[in-house]
Design a protein around this motif. Structure first.
Motif, PDB file in Angstrom:
ATOM      1  N   ARG A  75      35.330  42.949  71.003  1.00  0.00           N
ATOM      2  CA  ARG A  75      35.290  42.903  72.469  1.00  0.00           C
ATOM      3  C   ARG A  75      35.308  41.446  72.922  1.00  0.00           C
ATOM      4  N   HIS A  80      27.878  43.394  77.135  1.00  0.00           N
ATOM      5  CA  HIS A  80      28.528  44.657  77.449  1.00  0.00           C
ATOM      6  C   HIS A  80      27.489  45.774  77.376  1.00  0.00           C
ATOM      7  N   SER A  95      36.356  52.894  76.122  1.00  0.00           N
ATOM      8  CA  SER A  95      36.478  52.845  74.660  1.00  0.00           C
ATOM      9  C   SER A  95      35.234  53.445  74.014  1.00  0.00           C
TER      10      SER A  95
END
Length: 129
Positions: A75, A80, A95
């Motif tokens: 990533r 995240h 995802s």
């Protein structure tokens, strides 16, 4: 009688603790270094996967990714948020990865789309000392 039933249901709902995890991510906790990427792709012989590190914070449901090279694996740099169930991690971009931990090794396998050829990729991380 209805109020007693509602009271009992309320107490059961309130008594559920944060220990009842939807995703079994406690084994992910901590720092990991990328050791290999397995895919239908090729890399230069001198690619140093170990320049990519991740840190899972299960209490914050967040993974922090850091790349110390121009290559971006897994990533983008930064934090995240993730969610999921059992051994699946979902990110806000849609995802999904299956994860497995064995000792000091973490494997993240991208949930491929059957309509897209050759999108299978597996990331192998080792726990950072």
């Amino acid at each position: 009688m209805k109020f007693k039933l509602l009271g009992v249901l309320f107490l059961l709902f309130v008594s559920c603790s944060d220990d009842d995890r939807v995703i079994d991510d406690l084994a992910l906790e901590g720092d990991w270094v990328l050791s290999n990427v397995i895919c239908y792709c090729s890399f230069d012989e001198d690619v140093d996967f170990s320049l990519t590190t991740i840190n899972f914070s299960s209490s914050r449901a967040m993974v922090t990714v850091s790349h110390e090279s121009e290559n971006i694996f897994f990533r983008e740099n930064g934090e995240h948020f993730y969610g999921g169930q059992a051994n699946r991690i979902n990110f806000s971009d849609g995802s999904v990865y299956f994860f497995e931990t064995k000792g000091e090794q973490l494997t993240l396998t991208f949930e491929d789309n059957p309509d897209i050829a050759d999108d299978e990729v597996t990331y192998v991380f080792v726990r950072e000392d």
